[in-house]
Design a protein around this motif. Structure first.
Motif, PDB file in Angstrom:
ATOM      1  N   ARG A   1      19.967  39.321   6.372  1.00 27.92           N
ATOM      2  CA  ARG A   1      18.946  38.930   5.419  1.00 27.92           C
ATOM      3  C   ARG A   1      19.283  39.511   4.049  1.00 27.92           C
ATOM      4  N   LEU A   2      18.926  38.760   3.016  1.00 28.18           N
ATOM      5  CA  LEU A   2      19.347  39.073   1.655  1.00 28.18           C
ATOM      6  C   LEU A   2      18.151  39.464   0.805  1.00 28.18           C
ATOM      7  N   TYR A   3      18.314  40.555   0.024  1.00 30.95           N
ATOM      8  CA  TYR A   3      17.244  41.041  -0.846  1.00 30.95           C
ATOM      9  C   TYR A   3      17.808  41.385  -2.221  1.00 30.95           C
ATOM     10  N   SER A   4      16.928  41.312  -3.228  1.00 30.01           N
ATOM     11  CA  SER A   4      17.245  41.828  -4.553  1.00 30.01           C
ATOM     12  C   SER A   4      15.956  42.305  -5.190  1.00 30.01           C
ATOM     13  N   GLU A   5      15.995  43.514  -5.720  1.00 25.92           N
ATOM     14  CA  GLU A   5      14.842  44.106  -6.379  1.00 25.92           C
ATOM     15  C   GLU A   5      13.596  44.083  -5.498  1.00 25.92           C
ATOM     16  N   GLY A   6      13.787  44.341  -4.208  1.00 29.78           N
ATOM     17  CA  GLY A   6      12.680  44.436  -3.283  1.00 29.78           C
ATOM     18  C   GLY A   6      12.123  43.126  -2.791  1.00 29.78           C
ATOM     19  N   LYS A   7      12.757  42.007  -3.131  1.00 36.27           N
ATOM     20  CA  LYS A   7      12.250  40.709  -2.694  1.00 36.27           C
ATOM     21  C   LYS A   7      13.322  39.960  -1.916  1.00 36.27           C
ATOM     22  N   GLN A   8      12.884  39.239  -0.900  1.00 30.64           N
ATOM     23  CA  GLN A   8      13.818  38.507  -0.061  1.00 30.64           C
ATOM     24  C   GLN A   8      14.255  37.221  -0.740  1.00 30.64           C
ATOM     25  N   ILE A   9      15.535  36.882  -0.547  1.00 27.94           N
ATOM     26  CA  ILE A   9      16.107  35.660  -1.088  1.00 27.94           C
ATOM     27  C   ILE A   9      16.758  34.896   0.059  1.00 27.94           C
ATOM     28  N   LEU A  10      16.497  33.609   0.141  1.00 31.54           N
ATOM     29  CA  LEU A  10      17.152  32.801   1.164  1.00 31.54           C
ATOM     30  C   LEU A  10      18.605  32.587   0.780  1.00 31.54           C
ATOM     31  N   PRO A  11      19.556  32.732   1.707  1.00 30.48           N
ATOM     32  CA  PRO A  11      20.966  32.533   1.366  1.00 30.48           C
ATOM     33  C   PRO A  11      21.314  31.082   1.073  1.00 30.48           C
ATOM     34  N   ALA A  12      20.473  30.149   1.550  1.00 29.30           N
ATOM     35  CA  ALA A  12      20.646  28.729   1.250  1.00 29.30           C
ATOM     36  C   ALA A  12      19.274  28.150   0.965  1.00 29.30           C
ATOM     37  N   PRO A  13      19.196  27.112   0.116  1.00 28.60           N
ATOM     38  CA  PRO A  13      17.883  26.546  -0.207  1.00 28.60           C
ATOM     39  C   PRO A  13      17.192  26.010   1.039  1.00 28.60           C
ATOM     40  N   ARG A  14      15.878  26.140   1.040  1.00 27.78           N
ATOM     41  CA  ARG A  14      15.097  25.561   2.121  1.00 27.78           C
ATOM     42  C   ARG A  14      15.125  24.040   1.986  1.00 27.78           C
ATOM     43  N   ILE A  15      15.346  23.353   3.084  1.00 30.93           N
ATOM     44  CA  ILE A  15      15.376  21.893   3.081  1.00 30.93           C
ATOM     45  C   ILE A  15      13.975  21.384   3.390  1.00 30.93           C
ATOM     46  N   GLU A  16      13.371  20.726   2.407  1.00 29.33           N
ATOM     47  CA  GLU A  16      12.019  20.202   2.574  1.00 29.33           C
ATOM     48  C   GLU A  16      12.095  18.701   2.815  1.00 29.33           C
ATOM     49  N   SER A  17      11.900  18.297   4.051  1.00 33.46           N
ATOM     50  CA  SER A  17      11.969  16.877   4.395  1.00 33.46           C
ATOM     51  C   SER A  17      10.611  16.207   4.359  1.00 33.46           C
TER      52      SER A  17
END
Length: 323
Positions: free
Chosen positions: A116-132
């Motif tokens: 899992r990926l974080y920056s400045e205390g917030k989580q970031i998804l490694p790939a964009p969420r796919i909204e179908s």
């Protein structure tokens, strides 16, 4: 051990496939599934998130954390910049310092990857969420697939990858400017079969609590690295995304007064454990650490969510007596 054969490809697939999976009959939906992602980062700092919600499996009121005896160790090797992604390459090892054999699984949760990926205390998804627009239920893996992804680390033994594992992050997910990113490896002993059996057993006796083992172990379950991403104007001027390499926690992060288990203490003195999941354990936890030494895990057999576990510098003198 048998897991070495496909680990690199499993990690790549795990970080690129971010979505909801439902284990029918005993699982509740993850809170991430019901809430649209407004931007790259989540709104809530990691220290404010309740630890049970990180599993995507078991609601808060059903969980008690216990210590996972395995130490997860990840060591940076290199970063590769592709056309639209950055790939972090690293070595992974599980160390079992205990006197008992311990199972580990490559299927720790039905929702979300191990890395899992974080920056400045917030989580970031490694790939964009796919909204179908249509979210179909995804079938849980078959039992035979789960069993094929389980191994045992013998007592006083160590398991390590044959070669390098990979973590892939799409460039679109990085924050504009220069930022430090943190990769956290979240490891549980329980696979989906274990969770189902525990919940079925406790449900037959009423809504009981389950003991969920999770890693919060030192010396390291995280990597720090730095990336520069140009603004739109800078990109039009020909600037490109740059991978600036590993960040040494011994000298560069984290800034006082906080450090994570496995980080190097930036200052000699007394440190107290803090974070939402620490608060749920109750009591006051304090250690003395010398500058440059690895920040330790919590003592005892109680585990906590590693995303909220931090050590806070309290000074040259112990504060335990005033608590």
């Amino acid at each position: 051990m048998s897991h070495k054969r496909e680990f690199k490809y499993a990690v790549r697939a795990a970080v690129l496939i971010v979505g909801a999976s439902v284990l029918s009959g005993c699982m509740l939906a993850s809170p991430h599934d019901a809430t649209p992602l407004p931007n790259r980062t989540l709104d809530v700092p990691t220290t404010d998130k309740q630890s049970a919600n990180q599993t995507g499996i078991v609601p808060d009121e059903r969980v008690s954390w216990i210590k996972n005896p395995l130490i997860t160790q990840i060591r940076f090797h290199a970063g590769k910049v592709g056309a639209d992604y950055i790939e972090i390459r690293y070595y992974l090892a599980y160390i079992n310092p205990s006197d008992k054999d311990v199972k580990w699984t490559a299927k720790p949760t039905p929702d979300g990857p191990k890395m899992r990926l974080y920056s400045e205390g917030k989580q970031i998804l490694p790939a964009p969420r796919i909204e179908s627009g249509i979210e179909a239920n995804k079938a849980a893996p078959r039992d035979e697939e789960i069993k094929a992804n389980a191994s045992v680390v013998k007592a006083r033994d160590k398991w390590a990858t044959d070669g390098l594992a990979e973590f892939v992050i799409m460039n679109s997910q990085f924050l504009t400017g220069t930022h430090i990113y943190e990769v956290v490896y979240w490891h549980s002993q329980l696979d989906w079969i274990d969770v189902r059996e525990v919940l079925d057993r406790t449900d037959s006796q009423g809504k009981g609590r389950m003991m969920y083992p999770i890693t919060d172990n030192a010396p390291s379950n995280r990597l720090y690295f730095k990336v520069y991403k140009p603004t739109d104007d800078e990109a039009r001027q020909g600037r490109r995304i740059e991978f600036l390499g590993e960040v040494d926690a011994r000298t560069q992060v984290p800034a006082l007064p906080y450090a994570r288990p496995g980080d190097f203490a930036p200052k000699t003195g007394y440190w107290s454990a803090t974070g939402k999941s620490i608060d749920r354990l109750g009591g006051y936890h304090e250690v003395f650490v010398r500058e440059g030494d690895s920040m330790p895990n919590l003592p005892g057999d109680k585990g906590v969510d590693p995303f909220s576990f931090q050590w806070k510098y309290v000074g040259e003198h112990s504060q335990a007596s005033v608590q």
